[in-house]
Enzyme design. Structure first.
Site, PDB file in Angstrom:
ATOM      1  N   ASP A 109       1.337  -1.492  17.168  1.00  0.00           N
ATOM      2  CA  ASP A 109       1.751  -0.797  15.950  1.00  0.00           C
ATOM      3  C   ASP A 109       1.624   0.694  16.208  1.00  0.00           C
ATOM      4  OD1 ASP A 109       2.070   0.386  13.489  1.00  0.00           O
ATOM      5  OD2 ASP A 109       0.479  -0.732  12.479  1.00  0.00           O
ATOM      6  N   CYS A 143      -4.631   0.371   2.888  1.00  0.00           N
ATOM      7  CA  CYS A 143      -4.090  -0.877   3.445  1.00  0.00           C
ATOM      8  C   CYS A 143      -4.891  -1.327   4.665  1.00  0.00           C
ATOM      9  CB  CYS A 143      -2.613  -0.732   3.796  1.00  0.00           C
ATOM     10  SG  CYS A 143      -1.543  -0.488   2.368  1.00  0.00           S
ATOM     11  N   LYS A 170       7.226   8.690   9.039  1.00  0.00           N
ATOM     12  CA  LYS A 170       5.971   9.301   9.480  1.00  0.00           C
ATOM     13  C   LYS A 170       6.197  10.338  10.578  1.00  0.00           C
ATOM     14  CE  LYS A 170       3.252   5.163   8.359  1.00  0.00           C
ATOM     15  NZ  LYS A 170       2.540   5.633   7.159  1.00  0.00           N
ATOM     16  N   GLN A 198       1.370   5.329  13.565  1.00  0.00           N
ATOM     17  CA  GLN A 198       0.601   6.570  13.502  1.00  0.00           C
ATOM     18  C   GLN A 198       0.637   7.355  14.811  1.00  0.00           C
ATOM     19  OE1 GLN A 198      -0.405   7.679  10.747  1.00  0.00           O
ATOM     20  NE2 GLN A 198      -0.160   5.798   9.547  1.00  0.00           N
ATOM     21  N   HIS A 240      -3.869  -2.138  10.055  1.00  0.00           N
ATOM     22  CA  HIS A 240      -3.208  -2.002   8.761  1.00  0.00           C
ATOM     23  C   HIS A 240      -2.808  -3.401   8.294  1.00  0.00           C
ATOM     24  CE1 HIS A 240       0.036  -0.872   5.934  1.00  0.00           C
ATOM     25  NE2 HIS A 240      -0.481   0.340   5.916  1.00  0.00           N
TER      26      HIS A 240
END
Length: 406
Positions: free
Chosen positions: A200, A364, A226, A203, A123
């Site tokens: 990261d 993104c 999220k 997700q 991202h």
């Protein structure tokens, strides 16, 4: 999860009763942000109505209550990701700010000529902060490619290391492809070369159980919104030894030990990285969101989403002209696709007229799109409250609009 379980979950989300253009809302944009249950909203309201006061600074009861709520949430996050100490849990405005903090602060310790490894599926939030510090410090960035199904090329990854490699930054799960990266293996390889790893996890946290100690992650970041929580709050996890040697990211109140014009000292962890009045209201609600999600069960949610993913993917591939990007085994419930040569925006607009919310664009992830040779995709993604009836309606809508687009 049973049908009754799903219906009970759906009852917690008033927005799912909405209609769009006269059609029942089918919300399939969960990768961008999940919806928020009543319990989380109630927590926000309760904090504002009954416990609003600045934290960590007051001796009065309201301040103590707000402080207790925020610090209880920090402990809840610590347990959720199995950090070894609350000192390693830093509240931020989200995963983006968490990465910026790590890149700017840890990056300031690097020297000209040092190297950072990223992947082509990152991202923008896990690309641009590293580019900024690289430009300031004269660092070099290298990029791991992917194979034809959307998996990282681990052989290529291993060849990128040398004596100047200092940082690896990688997505746990791709927000476009749904690929679940072997982050434990990636971290172990980086550590063999003396590099630190930032994962990261934006997700991942709503779809898989994360244990930062088992992964041996140096930094791990994610966002509340999220995972059924409020917007504007997120987490930077960092190993204590690393955080202690990093300089503050921002200056101001809360993050100081003592201030004078002759010099200033910093507060202990985690407060050294939490300048100013924190978002203690959403921090408290974040804890409620974690409780809500774990009450259902992260593994149960993941199984339900995977069933929806497999069912939907099989039926989508029956539609002429359908192209799905990201077909790695074990992928997360994210489906990025195009119909023939139709523009992703046109597909998304037509689906919206039928009450179906999907994401369109480059998500993104423009370097990934360039690698795939496309401008963007349509992206559908599932959450705990989605149903097979919604999957059928989505497929029916695609069948209906496909002839219009080719």
């Amino acid at each position: 999860m049973s049908q009754s379980d799903i219906q009970a979950i759906r009852a917690d989300f008033p927005i799912l009763q909405r209609k769009i253009y006269g059609k029942p809302l089918i919300y399939l944009d969960n990768t961008a942000t999940s919806q928020t249950p009543r319990a989380v909203v109630d927590s926000v309201v309760d904090m504002y109505y009954n416990h609003k006061a600045n934290v960590h600074r007051g001796v009065h009861s309201l301040s103590q209550e707000a402080t207790d709520a925020m610090e209880a949430s920090r402990e809840r996050v610590r347990r959720f990701i199995n950090a070894s100490s609350v000192e390693e849990v830093i509240f931020t405005r989200g995963a983006t700010e968490a990465i910026n903090l790590a890149a700017a602060s840890y990056g300031s310790l690097l020297s000209e000529g040092d190297e950072i490894i990223l992947t082509v599926m990152e991202h923008h939030s896990n690309i641009v902060p590293w580019q900024l510090i690289a430009a300031r410090k004269g660092l070099k960035i290298k990029v791991v490619p992917i194979d034809s199904v959307g998996r990282l090329d681990l052989e290529a990854y291993r060849t990128l290391f040398n004596s100047r490699t200092r940082v690896v930054a990688v997505a746990h799960i791709s927000n476009v492809l749904g690929t679940v990266n072997p982050v434990a293996e990636i971290i172990a390889e980086a550590h063999r070369h003396g590099a630190v790893v930032l994962v990261d996890g934006a997700q991942a946290v709503a779809h898989t159980q994360v244990d930062v100690q088992a992964l041996d992650a140096d930094f791990y970041v994610f966002s509340s919104h999220k995972m059924y929580g409020p917007t504007g709050i997120g987490i930077l996890y960092g190993k204590k030894a690393l955080l202690e040697k990093m300089p503050p990211y921002q200056g101001g109140g809360e993050m100081i030990g003592h201030v004078s014009f002759s010099g200033t000292t910093w507060a202990d962890l985690p407060f050294k990285f939490e300048a100013g009045t924190p978002d203690y209201v959403d921090a408290a609600a974040f804890s409620t969101a974690i409780d809500y999600m774990t009450g259902i069960g992260v593994e149960a949610i993941a199984r339900h989403e995977d069933e929806l993913l497999r069912y939907t993917t099989e039926r989508m591939m029956e539609i002429p002209g359908m192209r799905i990007f990201g077909t790695a085994p074990g992928k997360c419930a994210i489906i990025s696709f195009l119909i023939g040569r139709a523009h992703h925006y046109d597909t998304g607009m037509l689906l919206d007229k039928l009450g179906i919310a999907v994401r369109t664009g480059h998500h993104c992830a423009q370097p990934l799109m360039e690698t795939l040779g496309i401008e963007g995709t349509v992206r559908a993604s599932y959450a705990a409250y989605n149903t097979f009836e919604e999957a059928d309606a989505f497929i029916a809508a695609l069948r209906r609009i496909a002839p219009m687009l080719q």
